[in-house]
Design a protein around this motif. Structure first.
Motif, PDB file in Angstrom:
ATOM      1  N   LEU A  90      48.014  37.014  34.780  1.00  0.00           N
ATOM      2  CA  LEU A  90      48.247  37.632  36.090  1.00  0.00           C
ATOM      3  C   LEU A  90      47.590  36.818  37.191  1.00  0.00           C
ATOM      4  O   LEU A  90      48.137  36.702  38.297  1.00  0.00           O
ATOM      5  N   SER A  91      46.428  36.236  36.903  1.00  0.00           N
ATOM      6  CA  SER A  91      45.749  35.408  37.905  1.00  0.00           C
ATOM      7  C   SER A  91      46.623  34.208  38.274  1.00  0.00           C
ATOM      8  O   SER A  91      46.750  33.845  39.450  1.00  0.00           O
ATOM      9  N   GLN A  92      47.225  33.592  37.266  1.00  0.00           N
ATOM     10  CA  GLN A  92      48.083  32.433  37.526  1.00  0.00           C
ATOM     11  C   GLN A  92      49.347  32.828  38.277  1.00  0.00           C
ATOM     12  O   GLN A  92      49.783  32.119  39.190  1.00  0.00           O
ATOM     13  N   SER A  93      49.924  33.977  37.904  1.00  0.00           N
ATOM     14  CA  SER A  93      51.190  34.398  38.519  1.00  0.00           C
ATOM     15  C   SER A  93      50.993  34.895  39.942  1.00  0.00           C
ATOM     16  O   SER A  93      51.861  34.713  40.798  1.00  0.00           O
ATOM     17  N   LEU A  94      49.843  35.549  40.204  1.00  0.00           N
ATOM     18  CA  LEU A  94      49.590  36.125  41.526  1.00  0.00           C
ATOM     19  C   LEU A  94      48.757  35.200  42.412  1.00  0.00           C
ATOM     20  O   LEU A  94      48.492  35.523  43.573  1.00  0.00           O
ATOM     21  N   ASP A  95      48.311  34.074  41.830  1.00  0.00           N
ATOM     22  CA  ASP A  95      47.577  33.056  42.577  1.00  0.00           C
ATOM     23  C   ASP A  95      46.282  33.609  43.183  1.00  0.00           C
ATOM     24  O   ASP A  95      45.900  33.266  44.297  1.00  0.00           O
ATOM     25  N   GLU A  96      45.618  34.485  42.455  1.00  0.00           N
ATOM     26  CA  GLU A  96      44.282  34.956  42.821  1.00  0.00           C
ATOM     27  C   GLU A  96      43.629  35.530  41.567  1.00  0.00           C
ATOM     28  O   GLU A  96      44.311  35.850  40.593  1.00  0.00           O
ATOM     29  N   GLU A  97      42.322  35.613  41.582  1.00  0.00           N
ATOM     30  CA  GLU A  97      41.613  36.066  40.382  1.00  0.00           C
ATOM     31  C   GLU A  97      41.913  37.539  40.117  1.00  0.00           C
ATOM     32  O   GLU A  97      41.757  38.396  40.985  1.00  0.00           O
ATOM     33  N   VAL A  98      42.358  37.818  38.897  1.00  0.00           N
ATOM     34  CA  VAL A  98      42.647  39.189  38.467  1.00  0.00           C
ATOM     35  C   VAL A  98      41.780  39.507  37.254  1.00  0.00           C
ATOM     36  O   VAL A  98      41.733  38.734  36.295  1.00  0.00           O
ATOM     37  N   THR A  99      41.090  40.635  37.304  1.00  0.00           N
ATOM     38  CA  THR A  99      40.240  41.077  36.195  1.00  0.00           C
ATOM     39  C   THR A  99      40.568  42.525  35.861  1.00  0.00           C
ATOM     40  O   THR A  99      41.312  43.200  36.579  1.00  0.00           O
ATOM     41  N   LYS A 100      39.960  42.993  34.799  1.00  0.00           N
ATOM     42  CA  LYS A 100      40.184  44.395  34.397  1.00  0.00           C
ATOM     43  C   LYS A 100      39.654  45.367  35.439  1.00  0.00           C
ATOM     44  O   LYS A 100      40.133  46.489  35.567  1.00  0.00           O
ATOM     45  N   SER A 101      38.677  44.937  36.196  1.00  0.00           N
ATOM     46  CA  SER A 101      38.076  45.835  37.189  1.00  0.00           C
ATOM     47  C   SER A 101      38.785  45.831  38.533  1.00  0.00           C
ATOM     48  O   SER A 101      38.684  46.789  39.299  1.00  0.00           O
ATOM     49  N   ASN A 102      39.537  44.748  38.834  1.00  0.00           N
ATOM     50  CA  ASN A 102      40.158  44.704  40.172  1.00  0.00           C
ATOM     51  C   ASN A 102      41.677  44.688  40.154  1.00  0.00           C
ATOM     52  O   ASN A 102      42.316  44.616  41.200  1.00  0.00           O
ATOM     53  N   PHE A 103      42.315  44.721  38.940  1.00  0.00           N
ATOM     54  CA  PHE A 103      43.760  44.486  38.897  1.00  0.00           C
ATOM     55  C   PHE A 103      44.554  45.573  39.619  1.00  0.00           C
ATOM     56  O   PHE A 103      45.616  45.309  40.165  1.00  0.00           O
ATOM     57  N   ARG A 104      44.053  46.820  39.633  1.00  0.00           N
ATOM     58  CA  ARG A 104      44.780  47.883  40.341  1.00  0.00           C
ATOM     59  C   ARG A 104      44.867  47.584  41.834  1.00  0.00           C
ATOM     60  O   ARG A 104      45.933  47.699  42.442  1.00  0.00           O
ATOM     61  N   SER A 105      43.732  47.217  42.429  1.00  0.00           N
ATOM     62  CA  SER A 105      43.736  46.948  43.875  1.00  0.00           C
ATOM     63  C   SER A 105      44.574  45.725  44.204  1.00  0.00           C
ATOM     64  O   SER A 105      45.259  45.684  45.241  1.00  0.00           O
ATOM     65  N   VAL A 106      44.562  44.711  43.332  1.00  0.00           N
ATOM     66  CA  VAL A 106      45.375  43.518  43.564  1.00  0.00           C
ATOM     67  C   VAL A 106      46.861  43.883  43.581  1.00  0.00           C
ATOM     68  O   VAL A 106      47.616  43.473  44.468  1.00  0.00           O
ATOM     69  N   ILE A 107      47.286  44.678  42.618  1.00  0.00           N
ATOM     70  CA  ILE A 107      48.705  45.022  42.512  1.00  0.00           C
ATOM     71  C   ILE A 107      49.118  45.959  43.644  1.00  0.00           C
ATOM     72  O   ILE A 107      50.221  45.838  44.191  1.00  0.00           O
ATOM     73  N   ARG A 108      48.240  46.889  44.012  1.00  0.00           N
ATOM     74  CA  ARG A 108      48.567  47.762  45.162  1.00  0.00           C
ATOM     75  C   ARG A 108      48.749  46.931  46.425  1.00  0.00           C
ATOM     76  O   ARG A 108      49.654  47.184  47.231  1.00  0.00           O
ATOM     77  N   ARG A 109      47.884  45.950  46.606  1.00  0.00           N
ATOM     78  CA  ARG A 109      47.981  45.093  47.789  1.00  0.00           C
ATOM     79  C   ARG A 109      49.274  44.285  47.772  1.00  0.00           C
ATOM     80  O   ARG A 109      49.951  44.150  48.796  1.00  0.00           O
ATOM     81  N   ARG A 110      49.637  43.775  46.598  1.00  0.00           N
ATOM     82  CA  ARG A 110      50.896  43.033  46.495  1.00  0.00           C
ATOM     83  C   ARG A 110      52.101  43.944  46.722  1.00  0.00           C
ATOM     84  O   ARG A 110      53.108  43.535  47.280  1.00  0.00           O
ATOM     85  N   ALA A 111      51.970  45.203  46.276  1.00  0.00           N
ATOM     86  CA  ALA A 111      53.068  46.153  46.470  1.00  0.00           C
ATOM     87  C   ALA A 111      53.325  46.409  47.943  1.00  0.00           C
ATOM     88  O   ALA A 111      54.469  46.506  48.390  1.00  0.00           O
TER      89      ALA A 111
END
Length: 482
Positions: free
Chosen positions: A60-81
């Motif tokens: 997911l980090s490679q596909s979204l071009d930012e660091e994605v972890t188990k603790s932050n992936f929800r906020s990353v995806i909401r922001r992308r949404a």
């Protein structure tokens, strides 16, 4: 945002969809579960799940071009949404209201009927006598994806398969082979066999999915067998000591055998069930499968003479026959208990429909009503589950579902498009499948092509001949393949 909406967002950014195990980890992590909790509920080893999770966040980090972890992936995806026009377009107040109404309905309907009479309904719920067509919620209707959870109300047994498999796995040195096309229940059955073995026989379990192996693992037999042994060691919570047993002078197969026989099996004080999932992946690497598969056969045969090998029980799961030449006396595919998963029968489809709260499916009239659905999609478990999911949610009527099923606007569009993309990437398969679709009589295909189409679930092999698996495929692919 719920997990299904999050997966829709991911599909926008990922080149390929998540595989079943990655999606399982994603879903359960979204719900806040730890790796240990995910492992406990899905019959996988915790270290194995952790490794899957680590690779998932890296992907997911490679596909979204930012660091994605188990603790932050929800906020990353909401922001992308929020920045995705496709996602925004799918949101509306009615969908949100329906989501919360269903949650309220679930809590109310799960109460005993006697308690319901004495309580006011939950917010958003309308009593059955006050509405024409209530939305049935026998349990939370997650969209079908991946293995059916162990505690799911929607798992349909296919007697006597489960009983025979559980009896066989209790035998010292046993070997079970489960064969069926993709998304037809192999992994769900495997997980139930492993759970039964742990809970009733008291064995340890190891689950190795070849689908999760990195590409470099398949560059040589030596790399593959070391990966295999290291994986088994970690799942058994035994320190890997590969270098102590690996000797290039005696070869990789003997080294691997000694590692199991002299180290792993002696370190444990109980039997172990070693489940190998997605074994068909190694069929693509003849230099590996040509040695590894006979190795499994030799371990199975050694159990008849050496007590130490009776500790090992093998569970081999694959989507098609091995399309590599194997000596009949070396192949693991003609020994042990063979299980070929059948499609659901009409009565099993009816049972599942009733479990989805579709009262109109009951009785002889209900069976007649479901017959056109079975005629369209066969008894393919995933296709059946997806149809009943949408019918239970009242997204479509049965008549509308059948009419739109083979079109790009139907509920199977994503599923069919995935198969179409695979065929377009492999023109030889597309050409062969087109022959099957347009033939007026049975078609005989070259063996490897036939097995690949069978593993995809697109054809059924009857002797040496191939026929389309169901009417849905015939209608859709005749149109798309011209």
């Amino acid at each position: 945002m719920n997990v299904d909406e999050a997966l829709v967002v991911l599909d926008i950014f990922l080149e390929n969809r998540l595989n079943n195990l990655q999606e399982l980890v994603f879903r359960q992590s979204w719900e806040g579960q730890t790796y240990q909790e995910i492992a406990d509920s899905s019959s996988y080893d915790a270290n194995y799940i952790k490794d899957v999770g680590s690779k998932l966040w890296k992907l997911l980090s490679q596909s979204l071009d930012e660091e994605v972890t188990k603790s932050n992936f929800r906020s990353v995806i909401r922001r992308r949404a929020e920045s995705s026009a496709i996602y925004k377009k799918s949101q509306n107040a009615q969908a949100v209201l329906l989501h919360y109404q269903q949650l309220a309905d679930k809590e109310y309907l799960e109460l005993p009927s006697s308690d319901r009479e004495n309580l006011e309904p939950c917010i958003g719920y309308t009593r059955q006598e006050d509405q024409k067509s209530p939305i049935p919620v026998p349990e939370r209707l997650d969209i079908p994806s991946g293995p059916v959870p162990l505690n799911s109300f929607f798992y349909i047994e296919r007697p006597p398969i489960e009983e025979r498999a559980c009896a066989e796995i209790a035998k010292p040195g046993s070997l079970i082979r489960i064969k069926a096309p993709k998304q037809t229940g192999k992994t769900s059955l495997m997980q139930r066999i492993l759970t039964h073995a742990r809970q009733t026989i008291g064995v340890q379990t190891v689950l190795i999915s070849f689908q999760l192996a990195d590409s470099h693992v398949f560059t040589s037999l030596d790399k593959f067998l070391r990966w295999f042994c290291a994986n088994a060691s970690r799942q058994l919570h035994i320190e890997p000591r590969l270098d102590d047993y690996w000797d290039e002078d005696i070869g990789s197969k003997v080294s691997c055998t000694l590692y199991f026989q002299e180290y792993l099996l002696r370190k444990i004080d109980c039997p172990v069930v070693c489940a190998l999932d997605e074994v068909n992946r190694i069929f693509e690497y003849p230099e590996i499968s040509g040695d590894f598969l006979p190795l499994l056969r030799s371990w199975y045969e050694d159990a008849a003479e050496l007590e130490i090998w009776q500790k090992l029980r093998l569970l081999v799961v694959h989507a098609t026959e091995a399309y590599i030449p194997l000596d009949i006396n070396q192949s693991p595919f003609n020994v042990g208990l063979a299980i070929k998963l059948p499609e659901f029968t009409l009565s099993q489809v009816q049972d599942l429909a009733i479990r989805h709260g579709l009262d109109w499916a009951k009785g002889e009239v209900g069976a007649q009503t479901l017959t056109p659905l079975v005629a369209m999609i066969g008894g393919h478990p995933y296709l059946v589950r997806l149809a009943l999911y949408h019918l239970a949610r009242q997204d479509v009527t049965l008549e509308q579902l059948l009419q739109e099923a083979p079109t790009i606007g139907g509920i199977y569009s994503n599923y069919l498009r995935h198969h179409l993309a695979n065929l377009q990437e492999h023109p030889e398969l597309a050409t062969a499948f087109k022959r099957v679709l347009t033939a007026t009589e049975d078609v005989q295909l070259e063996a490897i092509t036939a097995y690949k189409l069978e593993s995809m679930g697109l054809v059924k092999l009857e002797g040496n001949h191939a026929v389309p698996s169901c009417e849905l495929y015939r209608l859709y692919f005749c149109e798309q393949l011209g």
